[in-house]
Structure formats: C-alpha cells, structure tokens
Design a protein around this motif. Structure first.
Motif, mmCIF file in Angstrom:
data_model
loop_
_atom_site.group_PDB
_atom_site.id
_atom_site.type_symbol
_atom_site.label_atom_id
_atom_site.label_comp_id
_atom_site.label_asym_id
_atom_site.label_seq_id
_atom_site.Cartn_x
_atom_site.Cartn_y
_atom_site.Cartn_z
ATOM 1 N N ASN B 38 -47.511 0.534 -40.824
ATOM 2 C CA ASN B 38 -46.685 0.338 -39.628
ATOM 3 C C ASN B 38 -47.318 -0.677 -38.691
ATOM 4 O OD1 ASN B 38 -44.323 1.896 -39.589
ATOM 5 N ND2 ASN B 38 -45.573 3.743 -39.516
ATOM 6 N N GLY B 39 -46.483 -1.596 -38.207
ATOM 7 C CA GLY B 39 -46.991 -2.562 -37.223
ATOM 8 C C GLY B 39 -47.865 -3.647 -37.809
ATOM 9 N N GLY B 41 -46.976 -6.360 -39.213
ATOM 10 C CA GLY B 41 -46.446 -7.700 -38.950
ATOM 11 C C GLY B 41 -45.431 -8.160 -39.987
ATOM 12 N N LYS B 42 -44.930 -7.246 -40.798
ATOM 13 C CA LYS B 42 -44.002 -7.606 -41.879
ATOM 14 C C LYS B 42 -42.686 -8.145 -41.322
ATOM 15 C CE LYS B 42 -44.029 -3.356 -43.492
ATOM 16 N NZ LYS B 42 -44.923 -2.673 -42.537
ATOM 17 N N THR B 43 -42.098 -7.387 -40.402
ATOM 18 C CA THR B 43 -40.821 -7.831 -39.823
ATOM 19 C C THR B 43 -41.010 -9.121 -39.038
ATOM 20 O OG1 THR B 43 -40.013 -5.567 -39.732
ATOM 21 C CG2 THR B 43 -38.932 -7.157 -38.297
ATOM 22 N N THR B 44 -42.138 -9.223 -38.352
ATOM 23 C CA THR B 44 -42.421 -10.458 -37.620
ATOM 24 C C THR B 44 -42.478 -11.644 -38.579
ATOM 25 O OG1 THR B 44 -43.684 -9.166 -36.015
ATOM 26 C CG2 THR B 44 -44.006 -11.548 -35.974
ATOM 27 N N GLN B 85 -34.178 -4.562 -40.659
ATOM 28 C CA GLN B 85 -34.761 -3.220 -40.783
ATOM 29 C C GLN B 85 -33.875 -2.189 -40.076
ATOM 30 O OE1 GLN B 85 -38.830 -3.128 -39.582
ATOM 31 N NE2 GLN B 85 -39.061 -0.940 -39.891
HETATM 32 N N1 LIG Z 1 -40.876 -9.327 -29.786
HETATM 33 C C1 LIG Z 1 -42.102 -8.765 -29.744
HETATM 34 N N2 LIG Z 1 -42.822 -8.771 -28.595
HETATM 35 C C2 LIG Z 1 -44.045 -8.221 -28.540
HETATM 36 N N3 LIG Z 1 -44.634 -7.628 -29.580
HETATM 37 C C3 LIG Z 1 -43.976 -7.574 -30.753
HETATM 38 C C4 LIG Z 1 -42.682 -8.137 -30.895
HETATM 39 N N4 LIG Z 1 -42.261 -7.946 -32.172
HETATM 40 C C5 LIG Z 1 -43.252 -7.291 -32.785
HETATM 41 N N5 LIG Z 1 -44.275 -7.063 -31.953
HETATM 42 C C6 LIG Z 1 -45.540 -6.408 -32.292
HETATM 43 O O1 LIG Z 1 -46.075 -7.059 -33.423
HETATM 44 C C7 LIG Z 1 -46.659 -6.136 -34.310
HETATM 45 C C8 LIG Z 1 -46.038 -6.247 -35.670
HETATM 46 O O2 LIG Z 1 -44.732 -5.721 -35.621
HETATM 47 P P1 LIG Z 1 -43.737 -5.757 -36.852
HETATM 48 O O3 LIG Z 1 -42.431 -5.228 -36.388
HETATM 49 O O4 LIG Z 1 -43.742 -7.086 -37.455
HETATM 50 O O5 LIG Z 1 -44.412 -4.714 -37.833
HETATM 51 P P2 LIG Z 1 -43.898 -4.177 -39.232
HETATM 52 O O6 LIG Z 1 -44.963 -4.483 -40.216
HETATM 53 O O7 LIG Z 1 -42.549 -4.648 -39.530
HETATM 54 O O8 LIG Z 1 -43.906 -2.611 -38.976
HETATM 55 P P3 LIG Z 1 -42.906 -1.460 -39.486
HETATM 56 O O9 LIG Z 1 -43.403 -1.029 -40.819
HETATM 57 O O10 LIG Z 1 -43.063 -0.386 -38.465
HETATM 58 O O11 LIG Z 1 -41.550 -2.038 -39.522
HETATM 59 C C9 LIG Z 1 -46.497 -4.757 -33.684
HETATM 60 O O12 LIG Z 1 -47.672 -4.419 -32.992
HETATM 61 C C10 LIG Z 1 -45.355 -4.965 -32.718
HETATM 62 O O13 LIG Z 1 -45.472 -4.092 -31.626
#
Ligand SMILES: Nc1ncnc2c1ncn2[C@@H]1O[C@H](COP(=O)(O)OP(=O)(O)OP(=O)(O)O)[C@@H](O)[C@H]1O
Ligand SMILES: [Mg+2]
Lengths: 310, 255
Positions: B38-39, B41-44, B85
């Motif tokens: 979790n978190g 950075g995948k979605t980012t 997602q």
């Molecule tokens: N628009 C934003 N502004 C500030 N922080 C962000 C933003 N988008 C994501 N983050 C932060 O960047 C980090 C990565 O988030 P991301 O959503 O990419 O994780 P993820 O791997 O997709 O997680 P998950 O498995 O929960 O979906 C997290 O700490 C999140 O809080």
C-alpha cells in the motif's frame, strides 16, 4: 434523406406546422391580441436562450450564468447592422450570432479552466461587463437605449427557434454531444477516453453563445428598443431558472421551462414586483420535491410513434 | 520490439517522493505485473504514464516518442488506455453509452456532419453502435447495454471499465487493480478474460495488483515497487524468492 422520414418526425412536423399555421392565421386575420403575440414570440426567444444555455450548463456541466451578456452582443450587433448600416435582417441576425460566438470563444478559452462556483462568478462578471460596455457606447444610445424598427414576425421567430433547437439537438445526439456529456459525468474519465475536454467545453460555450446572440438579435428587432438594463444578470437568472426547472441536460425540459416561465411572466405582468418572489418560491419547491428539474436529464420522447423499438 | 520505455521517472508531492527513478522496459505483447505494498506509488506511476500528473523528472518513451508532459487525452490518442483503481465510469449513463464515448477519437464525422445529419453521420453512428455491441458481447454485458452503469454489480462495473478502455483501441492497456473487490470466481474469470483479450486484440498489458498470488499466475514478468522505487524485477519465480520482496511484504503472506 429517407432516414428523416419516419412516423415520429412526420408527427413533429405536422405539430409544428399546426402551431405555426394557427398563430399565423390568427395574426393575419387580426384575431390574436397583441399581448398574446408578444408572448408567443418571447417564448420562441426564450426557448432558444434556454436550450442554448442548457448545452453549456446541462449537457456539458459547466455552470455559466452570463447568458444575457451574449444575448446583448447579438442584440446590439444585429441592430447596428439593420439600423445603422441598413443591412438586411437576416444578415443582422447572423452577424450578431457570429460575433457573440466569437466573444464566447474568447471568453470561454480562459474561463473554462475554472470549475464550479468560480466559473459561475467569472461568467456572471463578464456578462455584466458586456452590458456596461454597451451602456457607455454613445453610438448605440447608451443608457437611454437604441431604437430598432420592428421587422421580426411570427414566421421569423418561430422557424428560427425550430432551426436552433434542431441544430442543438443534432449536435447533442452525436459523438460530439456524447463528448460534452462525458465531461459533465466525469472529466477525468472523459480525458482518459481520449476526449479533449478543453476543446469540447469551449465548443459548447461557443455554440451556446452563438444561439444566445441569435436570440438577442430576434429580440432587438422585435421590441422597438433595446437598453443595456434589459440584459442585466436578472435576465441571465431568468434563463437559468428555465433550464433548472426543466431539468439540466434535457432539451425538452428547457422548452417546457421557457414556455412555463414566460407564461408566468405574462400572467403576472401587472404584478411584476411579485414575479421574482414567485420564481424563487417555485425554485425552492422544485428543489425540495424534484431537485433534478421537471425532466431530469431525460427527454420527452415520441419514440413510441416509431414502432416497437426506438 | 520495445513498446514502452520509462527512464528515471520521478514524482514528488511536496516533500514526499511518491515515485523516484522508475525504470521500466516493456516489449510488445507482454503481460507485465506491477506490484507493491500500500502506498508504494503504483497508481502514481500510472498517473504519470497517462499524463494525469506531470513528472518531476524523467522520460516516458512510448512507441519511440516521449509522451511525458502530454495531456491525458493525448496519451490515450497515442494508444495507451487505462482503468482506475476507484472505478470511474460515466455512472449515470447507460452501459452502451459508456463504451460509445470511448469510440469518439476514432469517429470521423464532424460537428457539421452531425448537425446537418449528413450520410457520414449515419454511417459513423451505425459503426459505433455495432462495434460497441461487439465489445459488450465479449465482456458478457450485451444484455445490460441499456442499463445505467451505476446499477451494475461491482464486478460488472470493473468489466465495463475494461471494455470502455478497449474501445479507445489501445496498444498498451494499463489496469489498476482490476480484480479489487471481486470474489475468487470472478477474479479467476477476469484473469482468463485478460489473457484472452491480450491475444485477440494484440495488446500489451501492464497490470497493478495487490494480491501477489494472482499476479504470479498470469504475468510473465513482474516489477516490484516499494517506497517509490523498483526493488526487484523478474519472472514470477525469481520474484517469489527475492529476499527484498519478502521483506517489503513482511507480515503479509507471500504466496
Ligand atoms: N495527489 C497526491 N498528492 C499528495 N500525495 C499523493 C498524491 N497521490 C498519491 N500520493 C501519495 O503518494 C504515495 C503513493 O500513492 P499511490 O496511490 O501511488 O500508491 P499505490 O501503490 O497505488 O497504493 P495502493 O496499493 O494503496 O493503491 C502515497 O503515500 C500517497 O499518499
Ligand atoms: Mg493504487
């Protein structure tokens, strides 16, 4: 062409011809009191205004409340052409609409980056600025107004209204209209589907301004005189109420809204100070019992005339 | 042939480095997994690839062109489509309209053609209608074509989102946790479907999944992201035995 010919379209055509013919007949035989004729033409004008505002607010989901500004541009430009330059009425109307569309394009490009309330405030302000500009131009009479001979007839008003609604309807029922609707529904998803959301917001705004300008031109060349006060934010508000009452996103709703509100205005003509109160009450009641407006985003449909499947 | 090459891609939110120095290379036709806690950075990373966020640094070479800095719609037009997602359907529109909207960029008739109802309009609309129905059939949604999207059960909404992404006719499909919220049977069917559409549409697929066992089953190669950086990549077997991965997933069950 043959695709046009089905029982639904034939029914609509007959209905339109009947309405047109009835009013035209009564006009020619002088059996229609002038007050009724005035309001029937006003209904046509407001239908154009409401459906074109709905394209921006209801279909594309961009909350604009400066429609009277575009109406003013169309009114003044068309009047300059027909009165000052002695041009033909049709040229005046088209020029008014085009100049208004250009203004819509130029205003839309920067303001449509704004969202929700901010866009509403920006369009409201710009509408007022347009009005104040005309207020300060002596060439068009300033505050005291601009006299324009009455050249608009029922025939003009009615068929221009029909064409306007048809154009807006055809636009909406196409891939371009769906692009606008997708922006309203979910802008991020719309972009992800390859839709240039900025382009379609500006396009909807420009088309909306075009028809508001056309409506302004019809108004100017019917009412004997136009004054900047006519195009204040109260006018924008009237148009918005028609759209909201009819249902944001429903063209037939806007038509019903325009007919309904113009009729209320006519009935309460002698109690004009009560009109705003009643309008406000109507809105409150509507928001309480039917927040999506009369029609929601649905259209009143005659598809059953086409046979089993629409 | 390389379809996507990501070089030193980074994105910070204030002080937080959500993605840092991401490097990836994906060849045409591959089915790649992107996993991480979790978190991580995948979605980012997806948001960077698709232009939702502008990268702080780095390049995204897609079909030999740098697409970093393009707007999302431009990236889609270049042939990269995605799902979200947290499902982002056009919730109040019908199922078929959701798909029709996605055909927009491949529709040729103009606004004037539509307004004047020229033959090009009727031809274009008929074509969209037919293609959309075909796609719904593949996703077993044809009976629900006229239903409002938000009324579909969750699993079908996820399928519709994939169908809609396919309607943009992409080369590369990015799926962000497509099986989230599905039961095991639905998940299994979905994975079968993903494998099948890859062949049928000659797609390259990059898939984010939280559930490791699931990714292991379908993906040929896997990238593991943790705290914004790639900590491992390789075949499922290699990933399974990688100590760094085991550590990152500490406390979670690794297969
Ligand atoms: N628009 C934003 N502004 C500030 N922080 C962000 C933003 N988008 C994501 N983050 C932060 O960047 C980090 C990565 O988030 P991301 O959503 O990419 O994780 P993820 O791997 O997709 O997680 P998950 O498995 O929960 O979906 C997290 O700490 C999140 O809080
Ligand atoms: Mg995520």
């Amino acid at each position: 062409m043959s695709r046009w010919i089905n029982s639904k379209n034939i029914f609509i055509l007959i209905a339109l011809l009947a309405i047109y013919g009835l009013v035209q007949g009564m006009t020619l035989t002088d059996t229609l009191p002038p007050f009724y004729r005035l309001n029937l033409i006003l209904i046509c004008i407001y239908i154009i205004l409401a459906t074109s505002l709905n394209l921006i607010n209801g279909i594309t989901g961009q909350f604009s409340i400066g429609h009277a500004g575009f109406m003013a541009i169309g009114a003044y430009i068309s009047a300059i052409i027909t009165v000052k330059l002695h041009g033909p009425l049709l040229l005046g109307l088209i020029a008014g609409a085009i100049v208004s569309a250009i203004a819509g394009f130029l205003i839309g490009l920067p303001t449509l980056r704004l969202k929700g309330d901010y866009l509403a405030i920006a369009t409201l302000g710009l509408g007022e600025i347009v009005r104040i500009i005309f207020l300060n131009i002596e060439y068009v009479g300033g505050a005291s107004g601009f006299s324009v001979p009455k050249t608009i007839t029922w025939t003009w008003a009615f068929w221009l209204m029909v064409i306007s609604v048809l154009v807006i309807r055809n636009f909406i029922n196409s891939t371009h209209g769906r692009a606008c609707i997708s922006i309203r529904e979910n802008e991020i998803a719309a972009e992800a589907m390859g839709i240039n959301t900025t382009k379609y917001k500006v396009l909807a705004f420009t088309i909306g301004a075009f028809f508001a300008g056309l409506a302004g031109g019809i108004y100017a060349n019917y009412m004997y005189i136009i004054q900047p006060m006519t195009f204040s934010f109260l006018k924008s508000f009237d148009i918005l109420v028609m759209v909201v009452l009819g249902g944001l996103g429903s063209l037939t709703g806007s038509i019903l809204g325009a007919i309904f509100m113009t009729t209320i205005g006519a009935v309460l003509a002698s109690l004009s100070e009560w009109r705003l109160v009643i309008t406000a009450l109507l809105l409150v009641v509507m928001m309480l019992f039917r927040p999506t407006g009369l029609m929601g985003t649905k259209e009143f449909s005659l598809n059953f005339l086409k046979g089993k499947k629409g | 042939m390389t379809l996507l090459k990501v070089e030193n891609l980074s994105k910070s939110f204030g002080g937080l480095k959500a993605v840092s120095n991401l490097n990836m290379e994906i060849s045409q036709g591959e089915l790649i997994g992107l996993i991480g806690p979790n978190g991580a950075g995948k979605t980012t990373a997806f948001n960077l690839l698709t232009g939702v966020y502008e990268p702080s640094e780095g390049k995204i070479i897609f079909q030999d062109k740098n697409v970093a800095g393009l707007k999302p719609y431009q990236v889609t037009q270049k042939g990269m489509a995605r799902t979200f997602q947290n499902i982002r359907l056009f919730a109040d529109l019908t199922v078929i309209d959701n798909v029709k909207i996605a055909y927009h960029q491949n529709t040729t008739y103009s606004s004037f053609g539509a307004i004047l109802r020229l033959p090009s309009y009727y031809r274009g609309e008929q074509e969209i209608e037919e293609k959309a129905m075909q796609l719904l059939k593949i996703f077993k949604l044809e009976d629900k074509a006229q239903e409002v999207a938000k009324n579909l059960p969750y699993g079908e909404q996820r399928r519709l989102e994939i169908a809609r992404a396919l309607a943009t006719q992409p080369k590369l499909l990015l799926l962000d946790e497509p099986a989230a919220g599905m039961n095991p049977q639905e998940t299994h069917d979905l994975m079968e479907l993903i494998r099948w559409i890859r062949k049928e549409f000659e797609l390259t697929i990059l898939l984010i999944e939280h559930d490791m066992s699931l990714v292991m089953g379908v993906c040929e190669r896997i990238y593991v992201l943790d705290y914004g950086t790639i900590i491992a990549h390789g075949t499922p077997a290699e990933i399974k035995s990688n100590p760094k991965v085991i550590e990152a997933y500490l406390g979670e069950e690794v297969v």
